[in-house]
Write a protein that holds these residues in place. Sequence first.
Motif, mmCIF file in Angstrom:
data_model
loop_
_atom_site.group_PDB
_atom_site.id
_atom_site.type_symbol
_atom_site.label_atom_id
_atom_site.label_comp_id
_atom_site.label_asym_id
_atom_site.label_seq_id
_atom_site.Cartn_x
_atom_site.Cartn_y
_atom_site.Cartn_z
ATOM 1 N N HIS A 43 32.511 47.205 33.856
ATOM 2 C CA HIS A 43 31.306 46.624 32.984
ATOM 3 C C HIS A 43 31.399 45.139 32.737
ATOM 4 O O HIS A 43 32.447 44.714 32.743
ATOM 5 C CB HIS A 43 31.162 47.547 31.609
ATOM 6 N N HIS A 44 30.351 44.382 32.606
ATOM 7 C CA HIS A 44 30.479 42.844 32.110
ATOM 8 C C HIS A 44 31.433 42.805 30.975
ATOM 9 O O HIS A 44 32.287 41.703 30.958
ATOM 10 C CB HIS A 44 29.368 42.228 31.896
ATOM 11 N N SER A 45 31.567 43.770 29.771
ATOM 12 C CA SER A 45 32.494 43.577 28.893
ATOM 13 C C SER A 45 34.007 43.558 29.363
ATOM 14 O O SER A 45 34.658 43.154 28.647
ATOM 15 C CB SER A 45 32.129 44.930 27.868
ATOM 16 N N ASN A 46 34.312 44.244 30.529
ATOM 17 C CA ASN A 46 35.542 44.167 30.987
ATOM 18 C C ASN A 46 35.917 43.386 32.214
ATOM 19 O O ASN A 46 36.558 43.625 32.994
ATOM 20 C CB ASN A 46 35.946 45.863 31.237
ATOM 21 N N LEU A 47 34.823 42.567 32.451
ATOM 22 C CA LEU A 47 35.102 41.535 33.591
ATOM 23 C C LEU A 47 34.925 40.110 33.088
ATOM 24 O O LEU A 47 35.809 39.338 33.373
ATOM 25 C CB LEU A 47 34.044 41.723 34.654
ATOM 26 N N VAL A 48 34.000 39.704 32.544
ATOM 27 C CA VAL A 48 33.760 38.435 32.044
ATOM 28 C C VAL A 48 34.990 37.783 31.189
ATOM 29 O O VAL A 48 35.332 36.756 31.286
ATOM 30 C CB VAL A 48 32.415 38.045 31.371
ATOM 31 N N PRO A 49 35.393 38.525 30.147
ATOM 32 C CA PRO A 49 36.495 37.959 29.284
ATOM 33 C C PRO A 49 37.838 37.709 30.205
ATOM 34 O O PRO A 49 38.366 36.665 30.258
ATOM 35 C CB PRO A 49 36.952 39.051 28.231
ATOM 36 N N TRP A 50 37.984 38.416 31.069
ATOM 37 C CA TRP A 50 39.042 38.212 32.223
ATOM 38 C C TRP A 50 38.720 36.917 33.146
ATOM 39 O O TRP A 50 39.638 36.153 33.402
ATOM 40 C CB TRP A 50 39.562 39.643 32.798
ATOM 41 N N GLN A 51 37.391 36.860 33.535
ATOM 42 C CA GLN A 51 37.152 35.788 34.173
ATOM 43 C C GLN A 51 37.296 34.508 33.420
ATOM 44 O O GLN A 51 37.894 33.506 34.104
ATOM 45 C CB GLN A 51 35.601 36.044 34.756
ATOM 46 N N LEU A 52 36.865 34.542 32.350
ATOM 47 C CA LEU A 52 37.157 33.104 31.352
ATOM 48 C C LEU A 52 38.428 32.917 31.376
ATOM 49 O O LEU A 52 38.981 31.743 31.476
ATOM 50 C CB LEU A 52 36.475 33.367 30.105
ATOM 51 N N LEU A 53 39.382 33.890 30.998
ATOM 52 C CA LEU A 53 40.638 33.560 30.893
ATOM 53 C C LEU A 53 41.345 33.269 32.157
ATOM 54 O O LEU A 53 42.163 32.032 31.987
ATOM 55 C CB LEU A 53 41.386 35.147 30.472
ATOM 56 N N CYS A 54 41.013 33.497 33.015
ATOM 57 C CA CYS A 54 41.653 33.131 34.474
ATOM 58 C C CYS A 54 41.128 31.637 34.937
ATOM 59 O O CYS A 54 42.069 30.924 35.253
ATOM 60 C CB CYS A 54 41.182 34.261 35.631
ATOM 61 N N GLN A 55 39.933 31.605 34.618
ATOM 62 C CA GLN A 55 39.529 30.153 34.695
ATOM 63 C C GLN A 55 40.235 29.220 33.895
ATOM 64 O O GLN A 55 40.618 28.114 33.977
ATOM 65 C CB GLN A 55 38.016 30.158 34.308
ATOM 66 N N GLU A 56 40.323 29.524 32.643
ATOM 67 C CA GLU A 56 40.938 28.862 31.485
ATOM 68 C C GLU A 56 42.506 28.425 31.716
ATOM 69 O O GLU A 56 42.692 27.320 31.646
ATOM 70 C CB GLU A 56 40.902 29.400 29.959
ATOM 71 N N GLN A 57 43.169 29.610 32.058
ATOM 72 C CA GLN A 57 44.541 29.259 32.577
ATOM 73 C C GLN A 57 44.867 29.149 33.772
ATOM 74 O O GLN A 57 46.237 29.038 33.976
ATOM 75 C CB GLN A 57 45.029 30.788 32.052
ATOM 76 N N GLY A 58 43.797 29.052 34.789
ATOM 77 C CA GLY A 58 44.409 28.744 36.188
ATOM 78 C C GLY A 58 45.292 30.037 36.864
ATOM 79 O O GLY A 58 45.781 29.955 37.829
ATOM 80 N N ALA A 59 44.729 31.297 36.191
ATOM 81 C CA ALA A 59 45.366 32.293 37.040
ATOM 82 C C ALA A 59 44.243 33.109 38.045
ATOM 83 O O ALA A 59 43.187 32.327 37.929
ATOM 84 C CB ALA A 59 45.342 33.378 35.827
ATOM 85 N N THR A 60 44.597 33.990 38.644
ATOM 86 C CA THR A 60 44.040 34.637 39.649
ATOM 87 C C THR A 60 43.442 35.930 39.175
ATOM 88 O O THR A 60 43.966 36.672 38.720
ATOM 89 C CB THR A 60 44.832 35.052 40.913
ATOM 90 N N LEU A 61 41.986 36.224 39.311
ATOM 91 C CA LEU A 61 41.472 37.453 39.165
ATOM 92 C C LEU A 61 41.351 38.187 40.515
ATOM 93 O O LEU A 61 40.803 37.735 41.261
ATOM 94 C CB LEU A 61 40.088 37.410 38.392
ATOM 95 N N ARG A 62 41.958 39.312 40.442
ATOM 96 C CA ARG A 62 41.988 40.042 41.465
ATOM 97 C C ARG A 62 41.113 41.533 41.216
ATOM 98 O O ARG A 62 41.357 42.238 40.341
ATOM 99 C CB ARG A 62 43.392 40.582 41.921
ATOM 100 N N MET A 63 40.078 41.690 42.086
ATOM 101 C CA MET A 63 39.174 42.832 42.040
ATOM 102 C C MET A 63 39.689 43.950 42.919
ATOM 103 O O MET A 63 39.397 43.821 43.971
ATOM 104 C CB MET A 63 37.650 42.299 42.134
#
Length: 166
Positions: A34-54
């Motif tokens: 759900h977006h509730s468990n996707l968007v916070p991680w997208q924002l974190l990865c973007q902010e920290q320079g991390a990779t989001l793996r789906m």
Amino acid sequence: FTRGTTEAINLVAGSYGRAYVRRGDTVVVTAMDHHSNLVPWQLLCQEQGATLRMVEITGEGRLDLADLGAALERGPKIVAFPYVSNALGTVNPAAEICRLAHAAGAVAVVDGAQSSPHLKVDVQALECDFYALSGHKMLGPMGSGALVAKPALLDAMPPYHGGGEM
């Protein structure tokens, strides 16, 4: 206590995630989130320079455990997933996923919004690190929820909000 699953997951991403996820790290989510468990991680990865793996799902609507295994080979910092998919109704093997995440050195974050009202949930048996839920899904008032977490992880988290009752 939180205002729901969304706030609980944002709290983990915004506090624990910001403190422990760095450039080059990986956060694992699933294609059934759900977006509730996707968007916070997208924002974190973007902010920290991390990779989001789906992690992908199979044609039968199940989590692709082989793809999860491949994602875990990268040694992610966080694995976040729904216990029960809100769109598909798929019940994921949460305890197994938590064990696999821990074996890879990751913290396991479970979106329990759909599982809490329908399953008997034992967070100790799941061995999850964080478990988020919404009260309204269990016929409670809107704007109520909780984040269940291992005490050592809560103690290691910097404040999320400043001011009273921080």
